[in-house]
Design a protein around this motif. Structure first.
Motif, short mmCIF file in Angstrom:
data_model
loop_
_atom_site.label_atom_id
_atom_site.label_comp_id
_atom_site.label_asym_id
_atom_site.label_seq_id
_atom_site.Cartn_x
_atom_site.Cartn_y
_atom_site.Cartn_z
N HIS A 187 0.87 -1.18 0.00
CA HIS A 187 0.00 0.00 0.00
C HIS A 187 0.90 1.23 0.00
CE1 HIS A 187 -3.88 -2.08 1.05
NE2 HIS A 187 -2.98 -3.04 1.22
N LEU A 188 0.82 2.00 -1.09
CA LEU A 188 1.75 3.13 -1.23
C LEU A 188 1.08 4.46 -0.92
CD1 LEU A 188 3.63 2.12 -4.51
CD2 LEU A 188 4.56 2.13 -2.20
N HIS A 190 0.80 8.72 -1.26
CA HIS A 190 0.83 9.59 -2.46
C HIS A 190 2.24 10.07 -2.79
CE1 HIS A 190 1.36 13.07 0.09
NE2 HIS A 190 0.21 12.88 0.69
N LYS A 197 6.91 2.56 -8.02
CA LYS A 197 5.71 1.72 -8.27
C LYS A 197 6.00 0.73 -9.38
CE LYS A 197 2.74 5.62 -7.20
NZ LYS A 197 1.95 6.70 -7.73
N GLU A 209 -2.42 1.96 -4.66
CA GLU A 209 -2.03 3.36 -4.51
C GLU A 209 -3.08 4.10 -3.67
OE1 GLU A 209 -0.64 5.25 -8.18
OE2 GLU A 209 -0.80 3.28 -9.12
#
Ligand code: PLP
Length: 437
Positions: A187-188, A190, A197, A209
């Protein structure tokens, strides 16, 4: 502002670069006696790295020359460049190059890869794929190469590693996890850069994202993995395994300093500059160094002026978590790995009595140092990784460090940065870029 901000210099909320000396620091022996971890825990972690050496060398050819050891070079800056970094002549400045850490090119491997190894070993023991591991502190139980075999891959493939990240922890866990056959879900926030990515997807990781900050991405990962026995949540905010993995770096640095004939003492201290996001990587490394060198180490964490989460947490005490938003900062920085609004409480607890100082730095100075180090040394750093260079001169003066202190800037990532994003970093400093003279 409420009382809890009493210990916070006004410049922090105004986003000014400064050096904050930790008033709660105690003698190392006293602080370490009350800490959550002992030297034996770090030695145990080091023994696990050693047990996994043959497997790591088999999985990653780049590690064959070091028999599976993941460590980075220590180099010394030429005196002219050292004088520019230190703001005057006569200083010895060493660089610990985790930007060149093999396999991942960033410091987060020390924790992230390690936590995957801990999990793999535990699963293999539970499922009878390993009969035994050596007693704590004893390296060399045979058989870990087996964990690259089909039975182990089939076992690991039933589990998903889930985590929140600004990018580099995701890659570190991803590259190790995928190499062993785990599923990986990252889970990235912003802040995560497009190239981070892309390389995660190229590994076969699932990338989710979030249009939100790092703490929210971690929360989303925690919730997504809760109550799912097939998931292992790698908790960047409070994992003891991550912390101990980072801490083993202290042994690596000590061996390199010994090879240089450097023996720190309280009168001639080892000063380490560590870029700080949530706090795990710098916290673990500093903790390990304090275990080995006690008060002969001065640990300085470096945070962006917009994201000084550990500074605000330590200055307001441990009663409850606080964030940089609480004092009106926006946590917006080009140093994506350091874009964290709320620090790890596990790290804050260990560091409150141990940490010497926090320095805050401007993004513009990070870009400048990336460009200077590229021009002078051919170093490819991401902005987060240049933080120590921007902090060294102000900290040397604010902390009245002796001129013969052994200063170590820890460069924490960027070695694998592709040309295009690196060119964009250089452009921010007005540098013509990779091809320009
Ligand atoms: C390049 C780089 N340096 C330093 C850090 C700081 O590590 P931590 O978040 O554990 O404090 C990070 C975190 O992702 C990073 O990517």
């Amino acid at each position: 502002m409420a009382d809890r901000w009493q210990g916070l210099p006004g410049g922090v909320a105004r986003g000014e670069p400064l050096v904050w000396r930790n008033p709660a620091r105690q003698p190392a022996a006293q602080a370490l006696a009350a800490a959550d971890f002992r030297l034996a825990d770090i030695e145990d972690a080091r023994a696990r790295w050693t047990r996994f050496g043959p497997l790591l060398a088999a999985l990653f050819p780049v590690l064959r020359p070091t028999a599976g050891r993941i460590d980075s070079p220590l180099s010394e800056l030429p005196s002219e460049l050292a004088a520019r970094v230190a703001g005057g002549p006569g200083h010895r400045v060493l660089v610990k190059h985790d930007d060149a850490l093999p396999v991942t090119g960033c410091i987060k491997a020390r924790g992230g890869v390690y936590e995957v190894l801990v999990l793999a070993e535990r699963l293999a023991l539970d499922h009878g794929l390993l009969e035994d591991v050596a007693a704590p502190g004893q390296p060399g139980a045979p058989g870990h190469e087996r964990l690259a075999g089909p039975a182990a891959r089939a076992l690991f493939g039933r589990f998903t590693l889930v985590l929140g990240s600004t990018g580099n922890l995701g890659f570190s866990v991803g590259v190790m996890g995928r190499a062993l056959g785990f599923e990986v879900e990252v889970h990235l926030s912003h802040d995560a850069k497009a190239w981070k990515k892309d390389r995660l997807r190229a590994l076969g990781a699932r990338v989710i994202e979030h249009a939100d900050d790092y703490s929210r991405a971690v929360r989303a990962a925690r919730e997504a993995s809760a109550h799912r026995p097939d998931c292992h949540f790698v908790d960047d905010e409070s994992s003891a395994q991550l912390f101990l993995g980072y801490a083993t770096a202290a042994f690596d640095l000590r061996a390199q300093l010994q090879a240089l004939g450097v023996a720190p003492s309280p009168a001639r201290p080892l000063v380490v500059y560590l870029p700080c996001g949530v706090g795990g990587a710098p916290g673990g490394v500093a903790f390990g160094l304090k275990q080995l060198y006690g008060d002969a180490v001065v640990a300085v964490f470096v945070e962006p002026v917009a994201s000084p989460c550990l500074l605000v947490q330590l200055a307001s005490g441990l009663a409850r978590p606080v964030s940089v938003y609480d004092i009106g900062l926006d946590n917006r920085t080009a140093a994506d790995g350091l874009a964290v609004g709320t620090a790890s409480m596990l790290v804050a607890r260990q560091m409150l009595p141990l940490l010497d100082a926090v320095a805050t730095v401007r993004d513009a100075d990070l870009f400048d140092w990336c460009a200077r180090l590229w021009r002078a040394q051919g170093l490819r750093l991401e902005p987060s990784a240049a933080a120590g260079f921007a902090a060294l001169a102000p900290a040397t003066s604010a902390l009245a460090l002796p001129p013969d202190a052994i200063q170590v800037v820890w460069t924490t990532g960027g070695g694998l940065l592709p040309d295009e994003p690196f060119g964009a970093v250089l452009a921010m400093a007005g540098d013509p870029g990779l091809t320009g003279a």
